[in-house]
Design a protein around this motif. Structure first.
Motif, short mmCIF file in Angstrom:
data_model
loop_
_atom_site.label_atom_id
_atom_site.label_comp_id
_atom_site.label_asym_id
_atom_site.label_seq_id
_atom_site.Cartn_x
_atom_site.Cartn_y
_atom_site.Cartn_z
N ILE A 31 0.84 -1.21 0.00
CA ILE A 31 0.00 0.00 0.00
C ILE A 31 0.87 1.25 0.00
N SER A 32 1.86 1.28 0.87
CA SER A 32 2.72 2.45 1.00
C SER A 32 3.57 2.69 -0.24
N ALA A 33 3.95 1.63 -0.91
CA ALA A 33 4.73 1.78 -2.13
C ALA A 33 3.94 2.53 -3.20
N ALA A 34 2.62 2.42 -3.15
CA ALA A 34 1.78 3.07 -4.16
C ALA A 34 1.76 4.59 -4.00
N PHE A 35 1.83 5.09 -2.75
CA PHE A 35 1.77 6.54 -2.55
C PHE A 35 3.01 7.10 -1.87
N GLY A 36 3.91 6.27 -1.44
CA GLY A 36 5.09 6.72 -0.70
C GLY A 36 5.99 7.65 -1.48
N GLY A 37 6.19 7.37 -2.76
CA GLY A 37 7.04 8.22 -3.59
C GLY A 37 6.50 9.63 -3.70
N THR A 38 5.20 9.75 -3.86
CA THR A 38 4.57 11.07 -3.94
C THR A 38 4.74 11.81 -2.63
N LEU A 39 4.55 11.13 -1.52
CA LEU A 39 4.71 11.74 -0.21
C LEU A 39 6.15 12.21 0.00
N VAL A 40 7.11 11.39 -0.38
CA VAL A 40 8.53 11.74 -0.25
C VAL A 40 8.85 12.97 -1.09
N ASP A 41 8.35 13.02 -2.32
CA ASP A 41 8.57 14.18 -3.18
C ASP A 41 7.95 15.44 -2.58
#
Length: 142
Positions: A31-41
């Motif tokens: 689940i986190s892999a799906a939105f984690g990159g956007t959050l990190v950016d």
């Protein structure tokens, strides 16, 4: 990934509960892999890494603290494990994303920096489980 299912197996003896604990450790990564990159950016690599590590660390500390003091029910354990991995995954993404920015001022080729990061990470995972395993109780003669 290994410690909680092992803990559940040792404390309950139930393979079914152990499987549920392993699932609670794995699903949030997906689940986190799906939105984690956007959050990190959105919040930045360094901030994401620090926040992720702090949140994850507090949860990791809470598990044995609750178990040894007030008690830790299985549903609470599953919730803590789920949130721990949900918060840990963006931190991993952030750390990997920082490698090129750190390699440049160090005058290290990106290939070498990436290989070093990955090698240390994999080595720690390989060595961590056997080193962290508690020693068996001493044998006594009767």
């Amino acid at each position: 990934m290994l410690a909680v299912p092992w803990f559940v197996l040792e404390t309950t003896g139930s393979a079914a509960l152990t499987g549920m604990a392993a699932f609670a450790s794995t699903l949030p990564i997906v689940i986190s892999a799906a939105f984690g990159g956007t959050l990190v950016d959105l919040i930045g690599f360094r901030r994401a890494g620090v926040l992720s590590d702090v949140a994850s660390g507090l949860i990791v500390i809470a598990i044995p603290a609750l178990f040894l003091t007030t008690g830790l029910s299985f549903p609470v354990l599953l919730a803590l494990v789920f949130v721990r991995w949900l918060t840990a995954t963006p931190g991993e993404t952030a750390r990997k994303a920082m490698v090129p920015d750190l390699a440049e001022p160090a005058r290290v080729k990106i290939e070498r920096a990436t290989a070093a990061y990955d090698g240390v990470n994999r080595g720690a995972r390989m060595v961590g489980a056997p080193v962290g395993e508690p020693a068996p109780p001493p044998r006594t003669r009767h």
